[in-house]
Scaffold this motif. Structure first.
Motif, short mmCIF file in Angstrom:
data_model
loop_
_atom_site.label_atom_id
_atom_site.label_comp_id
_atom_site.label_asym_id
_atom_site.label_seq_id
_atom_site.Cartn_x
_atom_site.Cartn_y
_atom_site.Cartn_z
N THR A 145 0.84 -1.20 0.00
CA THR A 145 0.00 0.00 0.00
C THR A 145 0.88 1.26 0.00
N ALA A 146 2.09 1.16 0.56
CA ALA A 146 3.03 2.29 0.45
C ALA A 146 3.38 2.50 -1.03
N ALA A 147 3.56 1.41 -1.76
CA ALA A 147 3.81 1.52 -3.20
C ALA A 147 2.62 2.17 -3.89
N GLY A 148 1.40 1.77 -3.50
CA GLY A 148 0.18 2.36 -4.08
C GLY A 148 0.12 3.86 -3.84
N ASN A 149 0.46 4.29 -2.62
CA ASN A 149 0.46 5.74 -2.32
C ASN A 149 1.51 6.47 -3.16
N ALA A 150 2.69 5.86 -3.28
CA ALA A 150 3.76 6.54 -4.04
C ALA A 150 3.38 6.62 -5.53
N VAL A 151 2.74 5.57 -6.04
CA VAL A 151 2.29 5.60 -7.45
C VAL A 151 1.23 6.68 -7.64
N LEU A 152 0.30 6.76 -6.68
CA LEU A 152 -0.76 7.77 -6.79
C LEU A 152 -0.18 9.19 -6.67
N ASP A 153 0.82 9.36 -5.79
CA ASP A 153 1.51 10.66 -5.71
C ASP A 153 2.08 11.01 -7.09
N TYR A 154 2.70 10.02 -7.72
CA TYR A 154 3.35 10.26 -9.02
C TYR A 154 2.31 10.58 -10.10
N LEU A 155 1.21 9.81 -10.10
CA LEU A 155 0.14 10.06 -11.08
C LEU A 155 -0.38 11.48 -10.93
N GLU A 156 -0.57 11.91 -9.66
CA GLU A 156 -1.14 13.23 -9.41
C GLU A 156 -0.14 14.33 -9.71
N SER A 157 1.12 14.17 -9.22
CA SER A 157 2.07 15.28 -9.38
C SER A 157 2.49 15.44 -10.85
N HIS A 158 2.45 14.37 -11.63
CA HIS A 158 2.80 14.48 -13.06
C HIS A 158 1.56 14.62 -13.94
N LYS A 159 0.40 14.82 -13.32
CA LYS A 159 -0.87 15.00 -14.03
C LYS A 159 -1.13 13.87 -15.05
N LEU A 160 -0.86 12.64 -14.60
CA LEU A 160 -0.96 11.52 -15.55
C LEU A 160 -2.39 11.05 -15.77
N PHE A 161 -3.30 11.32 -14.81
CA PHE A 161 -4.71 10.97 -15.08
C PHE A 161 -5.17 11.73 -16.32
N GLU A 162 -4.80 13.01 -16.37
CA GLU A 162 -5.20 13.85 -17.51
C GLU A 162 -4.47 13.39 -18.77
N ARG A 163 -3.21 12.99 -18.58
CA ARG A 163 -2.36 12.68 -19.73
C ARG A 163 -2.83 11.42 -20.49
N ALA A 164 -3.47 10.47 -19.76
CA ALA A 164 -3.88 9.21 -20.41
C ALA A 164 -4.81 9.48 -21.59
N GLY A 165 -5.71 10.45 -21.42
CA GLY A 165 -6.65 10.77 -22.51
C GLY A 165 -5.92 11.31 -23.72
N GLU A 166 -5.02 12.25 -23.47
CA GLU A 166 -4.28 12.89 -24.58
C GLU A 166 -3.36 11.86 -25.26
N ALA A 167 -2.67 11.05 -24.45
CA ALA A 167 -1.77 10.04 -25.03
C ALA A 167 -2.58 9.02 -25.83
N PRO A 179 -0.11 1.05 -23.25
CA PRO A 179 1.22 1.51 -22.80
C PRO A 179 1.13 2.38 -21.55
N PRO A 180 2.28 2.62 -20.91
CA PRO A 180 2.30 3.57 -19.78
C PRO A 180 1.77 4.94 -20.22
N PHE A 181 1.21 5.68 -19.25
CA PHE A 181 0.56 6.96 -19.58
C PHE A 181 1.57 8.01 -20.05
N ILE A 182 2.85 7.74 -19.85
CA ILE A 182 3.89 8.71 -20.23
C ILE A 182 4.33 8.52 -21.68
N ILE A 183 3.67 7.64 -22.41
CA ILE A 183 4.11 7.35 -23.79
C ILE A 183 4.12 8.64 -24.63
N SER A 184 5.21 8.82 -25.39
CA SER A 184 5.34 10.05 -26.18
C SER A 184 4.76 9.82 -27.58
#
Ligand code: PLP
Length: 444
Positions: free
Chosen positions: A315-337, A418-423
């Motif tokens: 669950t610590a991993a889950g929190n760190a992943v969610l921190d990363y998703l939020e701080s890098h705005k990846l929820f929003e990025r998945a749609g655009e990617a 793919p990962p949400f960071i795909i270019s």
């Protein structure tokens, strides 16, 4: 040459490279070969490979307290992640909803099956026990999850071990089980649930569905009206609705949970895969306030448990992943990617054997057909999906192939997640590799 001497392999006829390193959307094997992970392994990896801060958060938690049994303690990372998941969920999970953490998707499905059964016991309806589902669906590999699943090939060897709880028609417009076309069909596939429940009014306890069918149908998205109608039917028959978002949840389709595209409020949501982006084995069952209330009013205890549920390090991993998703705005990025990927794939639609390209957000499927005009699939023995996978691997691109989308046997597709960071450039690499793979598998 076999690459492994001690590990029980998924397939003894295949050799598997040894993954040595992950970097962003890439996996590097021990010989230095680089693979573009176009499937996020199996729609698991959302934030990308090799994000060192996730490992650091896990190590820190492990140094504090690596394990505490849930019969004796709760832990801060589990409590924190539970609250964060509920805050992302539909309204009916706030103010009284709770989260049950597991070690993966199948355990989440098992937990939901038992939760729904006990909910009806608590509510004085002991005759309700069946979890209805759809043909051509997948909810996990344990026996309860297999019973609910409608994936013909994955169920077949275990048929004597699994019960029949009832499977309604899939929602699959490209190969409509009723030979109809949307919108004239009036979403007849949703009404199939109504028909089923009229025949089985007393024993059904719940209905489980994947909002976008991943592995089995290759990212089949329901038409407008379907999901809302399913939710209405469940409500009117007093059965619980389980949204299996093990693949679609945690931002994969462009919203935290796929059901939010249609504004419905399921009673239970399952997550797995993306909830820890592959950094730790983790799944979760989000339980809405109404279901929790029945347990609190009733026996007060769920007769179920796993030693490793709500594991502090996972669950610590889950929190760190969610921190990363939020701080890098990846929820929003998945749609655009997702739009970039779709654009890159669009020219492939012209190929004479690419029948359909479908999906939502960053969950896409390509279906290969023998005849585009009739949508006739290839014979199963041709093994087209696997051939495409192999040809794409030769180009350094990893995909997720499956057969059986048409009738459980025939039908070839590959899944791309793919990962949400795909270019944009990486999306073009995927499309280019698939173009080459198609040319190899279908020479003129
Ligand atoms: C929709 C869905 N449910 C459940 C599962 C099972 O999850 P796991 O393999 O983590 O047990 C999967 C796995 O692919 C899935 O796609």
């Amino acid at each position: 040459m076999p690459t492994s001497r001690a590990l029980f392999s998924r397939n003894f006829k295949k050799t598997f490279p040894i993954a040595a390193r992950g970097e962003g959307c890439w996996i590097v094997d021990q010989d230095g070969r680089r693979f573009l992970d176009a499937a996020g392994q199996a729609a698991v990896v959302s934030i990308g490979h090799g994000v060192a801060e996730i490992g650091r958060a896990m190590a820190e938690q492990s140094a504090q307290v690596a394990f505490a049994h849930t019969s004796q303690f709760h832990t801060a990372p589990a409590e924190k992640l539970a609250a964060r998941l509920l805050a992302l969920a539909p309204e009916n999970f706030r103010n009284g909803g709770l989260v049950y953490f597991t070690s993966g998707g199948s355990e989440a499905t098992e937990t939901a099956i038992k939760l729904v059964r006990q909910y009806h016991l608590e509510a004085g309806q002991p005759h309700r026990y069946r979890i209805a589902s759809r043909k051509q669906s997948y909810h996990g590999s344990t026996l309860g999850a297999m019973t609910a699943s409608g994936n013909v090939a994955r169920r077949a060897p275990y048929a004597p071990l699994i019960q029949e709880w009832g499977h309604i028609a899939p929602c699959f417009c490209y190969h409509c089980p009723f030979d109809k076309t949307f919108p004239q069909c009036g979403v007849a596939c949703a009404d199939d649930l109504e028909t089923f429940l009229q025949q089985e009014p007393e024993t059904v306890a719940g209905f489980i569905f994947e909002p976008v069918v991943g592995a089995t149908l290759g990212a089949a998205v329901p038409p407008e009206g379907y999901v809302v109608r399913i939710a209405e039917i469940c409500r009117s028959h007093n059965i619980l609705l389980i949204a299996d978002e093990v693949m679609t949840g945690m931002g994969r389709t462009g919203k935290p949970f796929a059901v939010q595209h249609w504004g419905i409020e399921p009673d239970i949501i399952l997550v797995g895969k993306g909830v820890a982006s592959g950094y730790a084995p983790l799944g979760a069952v989000l339980v809405s306030a109404r279901v929790v209330a029945a347990f609190k009013r009733g026996s007060g205890a769920f007769m179920h448990g796993f030693t490793y549920q709500a594991h502090p390090v996972c669950t610590a991993a889950g929190n760190a992943v969610l921190d990363y998703l939020e701080s890098h705005k990846l929820f929003e990025r998945a749609g655009e990617a997702g739009r970039n990927l779709r654009e890159a794939l669009a020219p492939l639609q012209e190929h004479r054997h690419v029948g359909d390209i479908r999906g939502l957000g960053l969950l896409h499927g390509l279906e290969f057909v023998k005849d585009k005009a009739t949508r006739e699939p290839f014979p199963r023995e041709s093994g087209i999906a696997e051939k495409i996978r192999q040809a794409a691997v030769a180009e350094g691109v990893l995909t997720y192939p499956t057969q059986g989308c048409v009738d459980g046997q025939r039908g070839d597709h590959i899944l791309l997640a793919p990962p949400f960071i795909i270019s944009k450039e990486e999306c073009s690499l995927i499309a280019g590799a698939l173009e080459t793979a198609l040319a190899k598998v279908f020479p003129v």
